[in-house]
Design a protein around this motif. Structure first.
Motif, PDB file in Angstrom:
ATOM      1  N   ILE A 337       1.255  -1.103  -0.198  1.00  0.00           N
ATOM      2  CA  ILE A 337       0.283  -0.119   0.142  1.00  0.00           C
ATOM      3  C   ILE A 337       0.920   1.284   0.134  1.00  0.00           C
ATOM      4  O   ILE A 337       0.477   2.472  -0.526  1.00  0.00           O
ATOM      5  CB  ILE A 337      -1.161   0.438   1.857  1.00  0.00           C
ATOM      6  N   VAL A 338       2.282   1.244   0.391  1.00  0.00           N
ATOM      7  CA  VAL A 338       3.093   2.521   0.938  1.00  0.00           C
ATOM      8  C   VAL A 338       3.764   2.430  -0.763  1.00  0.00           C
ATOM      9  O   VAL A 338       3.635   3.301  -1.356  1.00  0.00           O
ATOM     10  CB  VAL A 338       4.279   1.800   1.695  1.00  0.00           C
ATOM     11  N   GLN A 339       3.741   1.395  -2.051  1.00  0.00           N
ATOM     12  CA  GLN A 339       4.348   1.466  -3.245  1.00  0.00           C
ATOM     13  C   GLN A 339       2.808   2.164  -3.758  1.00  0.00           C
ATOM     14  O   GLN A 339       2.853   2.954  -5.417  1.00  0.00           O
ATOM     15  CB  GLN A 339       4.776   0.197  -3.634  1.00  0.00           C
ATOM     16  N   LYS A 340       1.566   1.837  -3.449  1.00  0.00           N
ATOM     17  CA  LYS A 340       0.484   2.273  -4.119  1.00  0.00           C
ATOM     18  C   LYS A 340      -0.170   3.525  -3.693  1.00  0.00           C
ATOM     19  O   LYS A 340      -1.383   3.843  -3.907  1.00  0.00           O
ATOM     20  CB  LYS A 340      -1.032   1.256  -3.845  1.00  0.00           C
ATOM     21  N   HIS A 421       0.755   7.497   4.366  1.00  0.00           N
ATOM     22  CA  HIS A 421       1.823   8.912   4.495  1.00  0.00           C
ATOM     23  C   HIS A 421       2.625   8.980   5.507  1.00  0.00           C
ATOM     24  O   HIS A 421       3.921   8.872   5.066  1.00  0.00           O
ATOM     25  CB  HIS A 421       1.266  10.302   3.604  1.00  0.00           C
ATOM     26  N   LYS A 422       2.230   8.735   6.774  1.00  0.00           N
ATOM     27  CA  LYS A 422       3.601   9.079   7.637  1.00  0.00           C
ATOM     28  C   LYS A 422       3.946   7.934   7.532  1.00  0.00           C
ATOM     29  O   LYS A 422       5.816   7.781   7.614  1.00  0.00           O
ATOM     30  CB  LYS A 422       2.488   9.243   9.022  1.00  0.00           C
ATOM     31  N   ILE A 423       3.954   6.549   7.319  1.00  0.00           N
ATOM     32  CA  ILE A 423       4.235   5.642   7.438  1.00  0.00           C
ATOM     33  C   ILE A 423       5.300   5.293   5.905  1.00  0.00           C
ATOM     34  O   ILE A 423       6.974   4.580   6.548  1.00  0.00           O
ATOM     35  CB  ILE A 423       3.803   4.229   7.171  1.00  0.00           C
ATOM     36  N   ARG A 424       5.283   5.842   4.708  1.00  0.00           N
ATOM     37  CA  ARG A 424       5.681   5.853   3.898  1.00  0.00           C
ATOM     38  C   ARG A 424       7.264   7.337   4.494  1.00  0.00           C
ATOM     39  O   ARG A 424       7.971   6.900   4.395  1.00  0.00           O
ATOM     40  CB  ARG A 424       4.950   6.424   2.730  1.00  0.00           C
ATOM     41  N   ALA A 425       7.105   8.208   4.400  1.00  0.00           N
ATOM     42  CA  ALA A 425       7.580   9.277   5.088  1.00  0.00           C
ATOM     43  C   ALA A 425       8.817   9.158   5.788  1.00  0.00           C
ATOM     44  O   ALA A 425      10.011   9.606   5.682  1.00  0.00           O
ATOM     45  CB  ALA A 425       6.580  11.119   5.607  1.00  0.00           C
ATOM     46  N   GLU A 426       8.149   8.136   6.623  1.00  0.00           N
ATOM     47  CA  GLU A 426       9.193   7.249   8.309  1.00  0.00           C
ATOM     48  C   GLU A 426      10.173   6.547   7.708  1.00  0.00           C
ATOM     49  O   GLU A 426      10.662   6.133   8.687  1.00  0.00           O
ATOM     50  CB  GLU A 426       8.907   7.701   9.006  1.00  0.00           C
TER      51      GLU A 426
END
Length: 483
Positions: A337-340, A421-426
């Motif tokens: 889901i981060v890639q998506k 968004h938070k998971i991806r940003a960090e």
């Protein structure tokens, strides 16, 4: 719709269930409220018995959704009202209205013996579920079935016998449990309390004879809250199983010797009626698991020390999901889901969340609640009163879990996109892979390869001619793949 509007059956059957942690969140809110905290009590057992005793002694009304309250001993002036009967009349300034049922008055109108009241009629209905009301009423007036089956009637009465204050006080004095332990029992979530009290050695500290009687088969049953996850995938609870097993093991290892062999059965979605059984680890294994968890929490909190404490626990939930998915050979939802992410920009509510997002969010919620179970169990161990000493690792773990955010702050569907968004940003997913020491799984590539392979296999089969304009599928659930 209003709070007390009556929806049609077809509408209700298509609605999603209530929020999985609604009850403990409400209990937490009441406990912290300046208005209600001094008048709200969470009892360590069946609330019906405590409500019945209070109404019998002081009069009043029990507001409930359980019709069994009519059979409880509510005293001469006790009454009950049901949630389904509450109605709001906008044109009436008096506010809410509801029917009120007085069991003694109903029994008098039906000419039931004062010594038995509605219990006589209830027992007749239990013994003969197909009898007409006129027939059952006539037999209950003469106590026909009760006189024929006295032992069964006494067994029938056990869950409805009102508690006496002297009985409860005597149990508390003779139990030998410290006051701190007794107080902590009142803070447990209902789902946690109901399995804790299945241990006879704990049930005896209150008048919880009904709970202790359930242990004749030496098995503990845990009923987990319902999570909104994908119905055709492995239940989202699976990703946090190890945390709950540790909680079960910690409690079992400090109970009496006769209870050391008890098995735990979890009741979750996609389980059979008997639940999923676990043989709990012994003390050395539990101690090692505690140490590993303590080190993991310290490691992740140190790596994300720049973030607020609640976000550090999100990083832990991501790690837990990546670790379980990798070890079980499942696609790593958090990675996918981060890639998506670009396709999720407008998905801010449950109605248009993809299954991958729902599954991942449910897994995160499962991790947080499993940590809460650990938090409450380790806290109970710290309050003392057990036959066996508590391992020192449990104390360290309890101190770490004190920073766990309350359930009201656990990520929900309304903040799904913000969470991703938070998971991806960090870089939380990459941090999980680094901690595990394994190569990051490219979920998009894996899924595309799997999809192409599936299409190739299907294209090689001899398939019947398709009806124009209609998709034919062997598995009706394949339609759910269309996002």
């Amino acid at each position: 719709m209003g709070l007390f509007d009556h929806a049609t059956t077809s509408f209700v059957s298509t609605r999603l269930p209530p929020a999985p942690f609604l009850v403990p969140v409400i209990i937490d809110a009441l406990g912290k409220s300046e208005t209600y905290k001094d008048v709200v009590e969470v009892v360590p057992g069946e609330a019906d018995l405590y409500c019945g005793r209070s109404v019998k002694q002081h009069g009043g009304l029990v507001l409930t959704g359980d019709s069994d309250l009519l059979v409880h001993d509510l005293g001469a002036d006790g009454s009950t009202s049901f949630f389904k009967d509450i109605d709001h009349q906008p044109d009436n300034s008096d506010g809410l209205h509801s029917l009120i049922y007085y069991p003694t008055t109903i029994a008098d109108r039906l000419s039931l013996p004062q010594s038995h009241g509605l219990r006589a009629l209830a027992f007749e209905m239990i013994m003969d579920g197909h009898g007409t009301f006129r027939k059952l009423l006539g037999q209950s007036i003469t106590l026909k079935t009760i006189n024929m089956h006295e032992d069964q009637y006494l067994d029938f009465l056990k869950p409805y016998n009102a508690l006496s204050q002297s009985t409860t006080d005597s149990a508390n004095r003779s139990s030998g449990y410290p006051c701190q332990f007794m107080n902590f029992l009142h803070t447990l979530d209902p789902r946690i309390s109901e399995w804790v009290f299945q241990f006879p050695s704990i049930a005896r500290c209150t008048d919880s004879t009904a709970s202790a009687a359930q242990l004749e088969t030496n098995s503990i049953h845990v009923f987990l809250p319902f999570l909104v996850d994908c119905p055709i995938r492995t239940t989202a609870w699976e990703a946090s199983t190890s945390l709950r097993q540790l909680a079960y093991g910690l409690l079992k290892n400090v109970t009496s010797t006769s209870e050391q062999e008890y098995c735990v059965f979890e009741h979750r979605r996609q389980n059979n009626i008997n639940g999923k059984g676990y043989q709990l680890p012994n003390t050395p294994v539990t101690s090692g698991a505690c140490t590993n968890l303590i080190n993991l929490i310290e490691h992740l909190h140190h790596n994300f020390s720049r973030l607020p404490v609640p976000d550090r626990w999100i990083a832990f939930a991501v790690y837990q999901q990546v670790e379980w998915s990798s070890s079980a050979g499942k696609p790593v939802n958090s990675n996918f889901i981060v890639q998506k992410l670009p396709t999720l920009q407008t998905q801010t509510n449950l109605n248009n969340c993809a299954w991958d997002s729902l599954q991942f969010l449910a897994q995160v919620q499962g991790v947080f609640y499993s940590l809460r179970m650990l938090q409450q169990i380790t806290g109970l161990l710290m309050s003392g009163g057990f036959e066996r000493p508590c391992m020192k690792e449990a104390s360290t773990l309890y101190d770490q879990l004190k920073s766990l955010p309350p359930l009201k702050d656990v990520p929900s569907f309304t903040c799904a996109v913000t969470l991703i968004h938070k998971i991806r940003a960090e870089n939380m997913v990459q941090a999980a892979y680094n901690t595990l020491g394994i190569k990051e799984q490219r979920s998009l590539e894996v899924q595309e390869t799997s999809e192409n392979s599936r299409k190739k296999r299907k294209s090689g089969k001899n398939m019947a001619p398709k009806t124009p304009g209609r998709k034919q599928v062997n598995n009706s659930f394949e339609l759910l793949e269309v996002e």
